[in-house]
Write a protein that holds these residues in place. Structure first.
Motif, short mmCIF file in Angstrom:
data_model
loop_
_atom_site.label_atom_id
_atom_site.label_comp_id
_atom_site.label_asym_id
_atom_site.label_seq_id
_atom_site.Cartn_x
_atom_site.Cartn_y
_atom_site.Cartn_z
N ILE A 164 -8.49 -11.44 7.21
CA ILE A 164 -7.76 -10.65 8.21
C ILE A 164 -6.51 -11.39 8.68
CG2 ILE A 164 -7.86 -9.71 10.55
CD1 ILE A 164 -10.83 -9.09 10.01
N THR A 165 -6.68 -12.66 9.05
CA THR A 165 -5.54 -13.40 9.62
C THR A 165 -4.45 -13.64 8.57
OG1 THR A 165 -6.77 -15.47 9.22
CG2 THR A 165 -6.87 -14.52 11.42
N LEU A 166 -4.85 -14.06 7.36
CA LEU A 166 -3.84 -14.33 6.33
C LEU A 166 -3.08 -13.08 5.93
CD1 LEU A 166 -5.78 -16.88 4.08
CD2 LEU A 166 -3.70 -17.34 5.38
N PHE A 167 -3.79 -11.93 5.90
CA PHE A 167 -3.12 -10.70 5.48
C PHE A 167 -2.43 -9.98 6.63
CE2 PHE A 167 -5.80 -11.20 1.67
CZ PHE A 167 -4.81 -11.02 0.71
N ALA A 210 0.06 -1.07 5.61
CA ALA A 210 -0.63 -0.17 4.70
C ALA A 210 -0.58 -0.69 3.27
CB ALA A 210 0.00 1.23 4.77
N GLY A 211 0.55 -1.28 2.88
CA GLY A 211 0.65 -1.87 1.56
C GLY A 211 -0.34 -3.00 1.35
N GLY A 248 -8.82 -8.22 4.19
CA GLY A 248 -7.44 -7.86 3.90
C GLY A 248 -7.18 -6.38 4.13
N CYS A 249 -8.15 -5.54 3.74
CA CYS A 249 -8.02 -4.09 3.99
C CYS A 249 -7.96 -3.80 5.48
CB CYS A 249 -9.18 -3.34 3.36
SG CYS A 249 -9.16 -3.29 1.55
N ILE A 250 -8.83 -4.46 6.24
CA ILE A 250 -8.84 -4.28 7.71
C ILE A 250 -7.50 -4.70 8.29
CG2 ILE A 250 -9.88 -5.08 9.88
CD1 ILE A 250 -12.53 -5.39 8.29
N ALA A 251 -6.98 -5.84 7.79
CA ALA A 251 -5.68 -6.33 8.28
C ALA A 251 -4.59 -5.31 8.04
CB ALA A 251 -5.34 -7.64 7.58
N ILE A 308 -4.82 -2.39 10.58
CA ILE A 308 -4.53 -2.69 11.99
C ILE A 308 -3.19 -3.37 12.20
CG2 ILE A 308 -7.00 -2.88 12.48
CD1 ILE A 308 -6.65 -5.92 12.66
N PHE A 309 -2.51 -3.77 11.11
CA PHE A 309 -1.31 -4.59 11.28
C PHE A 309 -0.25 -3.92 12.16
CE2 PHE A 309 3.08 -5.53 9.97
CZ PHE A 309 3.14 -6.84 10.39
N GLY A 310 0.03 -2.64 11.92
CA GLY A 310 1.07 -1.96 12.68
C GLY A 310 0.85 -2.06 14.17
#
Length: 390
Positions: free
Chosen positions: A303-306, A139-140, A252-255, A258-260
């Motif tokens: 997406i991948t980097l973030f 989220a951060g 980056g926002c998408i990442a 979805i990261f969690g």
């Protein structure tokens, strides 16, 4: 110790406010052309320095911030100090419009970014654990990218109205600063820490941080050369280039969103899988000869980097004691900014050595380089897992 399970929405808002701060340095980016007109006697390379000098300042300051946070000073104290630097540094040109004063203001901005950038990740590692910690790291990341989009879009609009107005945008930092003061919980100070524990980080912290910095350095030429590719190959105008570049922050926002879930599914495989996907998206950027494919490439790289970024923070949290997390985050941010800064001289050196001036060529090199980093990463991970536990 502070009970991490008792922290609620107020604590989350306070932490997210820290992630909102660093990209205030982007406010100046849409105004570069206008600043070149405002200072016709200043070389254009020196105008560009107004944007890049903050990144240079961040490198040593982030290391200092990581060593001070949680031991010498509280997280809240340092993040409020960072906010004040961003506001004061940003507002100085509103009152005094001189190149050297503006350069000084950007140095102050760099101090603010250097203090705020590593502290968001570090305080998440101290306050939250497990899957909740991973989700909040993600989220951060989303908040950080969203703030970059907001700052640059609004700055662009204000710049069209009047160049002087963009400095007022730094007052927006008052909002997250208020949230930090009112809602950010202060982790307990690490009172009893041996000197060795304060200064020594595992070698893996440096290797992982350097690996990520190299990935960013190899990706950046594609990002920096989008305009040259789009205009030079007749794919569209400078306006289209701006749209394509914005896909990086959108990615980056998408990442962050979805990261969690991604980390919950892939766990320790998250980083190597994303490195392989980064190679794929770099290939799309190199071989893609349409605006749509360039958008996909830039968004995919974002997406991948973030996703890799917060995944590294989770790994740091697993490999070291809590008192070392801020220092590890500071080291990571310092090397990350070094990777961003060295991208331009790297391209210059590559052109000089090979004689290939194509704006696409550095991306071809990046495909092989990031693939090699992915193989080394996978090999080292396999080697560690194969070692018998002592």
């Amino acid at each position: 110790m502070q009970d991490k399970k008792q922290l609620g929405i107020g604590a989350v808002i306070g932490v997210m406010a820290i992630f909102f701060l660093p990209n205030a340095s982007f406010i100046i980016n849409p105004a570069i052309a206008a600043l070149a007109e405002a200072f016709p006697d200043v070389a254009y390379s020196n105008i560009l320095m107004l944007s890049t000098i903050s990144s240079i300042v961040v490198i040593p300051i982030s290391v200092v911030a990581g060593s001070l946070a949680g031991s010498k000073f509280g997280f809240k104290t340092l993040t409020v100090f960072a906010s004040i630097c961003l506001i004061v540094g940003g507002m100085i040109p509103f009152f005094v419009m001189d190149y050297y004063v503006l350069l000084l203001s950007r140095v102050i901005i760099g101090v603010g970014v250097g203090f705020s950038m590593p502290l968001g990740n570090a305080i998440v590692m101290k306050l939250f654990s497990g899957q909740k910690g991973a989700s909040i790291q993600g989220a951060g990341t989303a908040v950080m990218n969203a703030s970059g989009i907001i700052f640059q879009q609004v700055a662009g609009i204000l710049c069209v109205m009047n160049l002087k107005y963009i400095w007022l945008l730094h007052l927006l930092v008052l909002v997250p600063m208020g949230c930090i003061i009112a809602m950010l919980p202060e982790p307990e100070k690490e009172e009893v820490i041996r000197q060795a524990e304060k200064t020594r980080l595992p070698m893996r912290v440096y290797l992982i941080s350097a690996g990520y910095a190299l990935c960013v350095m190899f990706f950046y030429p594609l990002f920096l050369n989008v305009s040259a590719i789009v205009v030079g190959e007749g794919l569209g105008s400078a306006a289209l280039s701006g749209t394509i570049l914005s896909m990086y922050n959108i990615g980056g926002c998408i990442a962050g969103v979805i990261f969690g879930k991604v980390y919950q599914v892939l766990e320790k495989k998250t980083i190597p899988v994303c490195l392989i996907l980064l190679v794929v998206f770099l290939a799309v950027g190199y071989f893609g000869h349409s605006a749509v494919l360039l958008m996909i490439a830039i968004a995919g790289c974002g997406i991948t980097l973030f996703i890799i970024w917060p995944a590294i923070m989770v790994e740091f949290n697993d490999m070291m004691p809590p008192q070392a997390t801020a220092a590890a985050s500071g080291t990571f941010v310092a090397l990350l900014n070094l990777g961003c800064f060295t991208a331009s001289p790297y391209v210059g050196l590559l052109q000089k050595v090979t004689g290939n001036m194509s704006p696409r060529f550095p991306t071809l090199v990046a495909i092989g380089a990031v693939a090699l980093i992915a193989l080394i990463w996978i090999g080292l991970r396999a080697s560690r897992q194969s070692k018998p536990a002592k």
